[in-house]
Scaffold this motif. Structure first.
Motif, PDB file in Angstrom:
ATOM      1  N   SER A 249     -52.695  17.378  25.163  1.00  0.00           N
ATOM      2  CA  SER A 249     -53.136  18.337  24.162  1.00  0.00           C
ATOM      3  C   SER A 249     -54.326  19.149  24.656  1.00  0.00           C
ATOM      4  CB  SER A 249     -53.512  17.590  22.877  1.00  0.00           C
ATOM      5  OG  SER A 249     -54.025  18.488  21.930  1.00  0.00           O
TER       6      SER A 249
ATOM      7  N   HIS B 133     -57.150  22.359  23.472  1.00  0.00           N
ATOM      8  CA  HIS B 133     -57.787  23.014  22.336  1.00  0.00           C
ATOM      9  C   HIS B 133     -57.954  24.480  22.706  1.00  0.00           C
ATOM     10  CE1 HIS B 133     -60.633  23.658  19.005  1.00  0.00           C
ATOM     11  NE2 HIS B 133     -61.248  24.453  19.859  1.00  0.00           N
TER      12      HIS B 133
ATOM     13  N   ASP C 142     -52.175  22.447  14.342  1.00  0.00           N
ATOM     14  CA  ASP C 142     -51.540  21.967  15.567  1.00  0.00           C
ATOM     15  C   ASP C 142     -50.245  22.717  15.804  1.00  0.00           C
ATOM     16  OD1 ASP C 142     -53.571  20.135  15.901  1.00  0.00           O
ATOM     17  OD2 ASP C 142     -52.405  18.428  15.175  1.00  0.00           O
TER      18      ASP C 142
ATOM     19  N   GLY D  41     -48.508  19.777  19.892  1.00  0.00           N
ATOM     20  CA  GLY D  41     -49.729  19.024  19.651  1.00  0.00           C
ATOM     21  C   GLY D  41     -50.998  19.687  20.139  1.00  0.00           C
ATOM     22  N   HIS D  42     -50.917  20.936  20.585  1.00  0.00           N
ATOM     23  CA  HIS D  42     -52.124  21.657  20.977  1.00  0.00           C
ATOM     24  C   HIS D  42     -52.871  22.074  19.712  1.00  0.00           C
ATOM     25  CE1 HIS D  42     -50.844  21.690  25.085  1.00  0.00           C
ATOM     26  NE2 HIS D  42     -49.722  22.324  24.775  1.00  0.00           N
ATOM     27  N   SER D  43     -54.181  21.952  19.733  1.00  0.00           N
ATOM     28  CA  SER D  43     -55.010  22.293  18.586  1.00  0.00           C
ATOM     29  C   SER D  43     -55.407  23.764  18.677  1.00  0.00           C
ATOM     30  CB  SER D  43     -56.264  21.410  18.575  1.00  0.00           C
ATOM     31  OG  SER D  43     -57.100  21.755  17.498  1.00  0.00           O
TER      32      SER D  43
END
Length: 126
Positions: free
Chosen positions: A61, A63, A111, A115-117
């Motif tokens: 993941s 951000h 997200d 699953g990347h924020s």
């Protein structure tokens, strides 16, 4: 002159689906194919290059924070709510379905499918 970020690679399972998730939220043009990537150019000259990961590989993941205007924030938050996506006021997901008001601005986290924020803020934290 200090270095400037030109592009970064975002690993995902389906490069065009992942890139479209972002472009639809920010109302940006359709991602463009560039070699093995689905490329999303941003207003400041940085490009996000989405790349398919091998099926057995774990996606780590990342951000990604986007500085947007108040009007853009309202539009993005509206799209998040319209799609009934989960969102948070914080990166730890402790404040669901809320936004924050850090540094006199507003911020929200969502997200993406891998699953990347993704963080959208109206005022930089620096």
């Amino acid at each position: 002159m200090p270095a400037r970020l030109d592009h970064t690679i975002v690993h995902c399972r389906d490069r065009f689906a992942a890139a479209r998730f972002l472009t639809e939220l920010i109302d940006a043009p359709e991602p463009k194919p560039f070699g093995p990537f689905a490329s999303v150019p941003l207003a400041n000259g940085v490009t996000l290059d989405y790349l398919d990961e091998q099926a057995e590989s774990e996606i780590v993941s990342q951000h990604l924070a986007f500085l947007v205007s108040d009007e853009e924030f309202d539009e993005i938050l509206g799209r998040i709510k319209e799609r009934e996506l989960l969102y948070w006021a914080d990166p730890m997901h402790a404040e669901p379905q809320q936004i924050n008001h850090h540094f006199g601005g507003r911020g929200v986290y969502v997200d993406d499918p891998d699953g990347h924020s993704l963080e959208f803020i109206t005022h930089t934290y620096v």
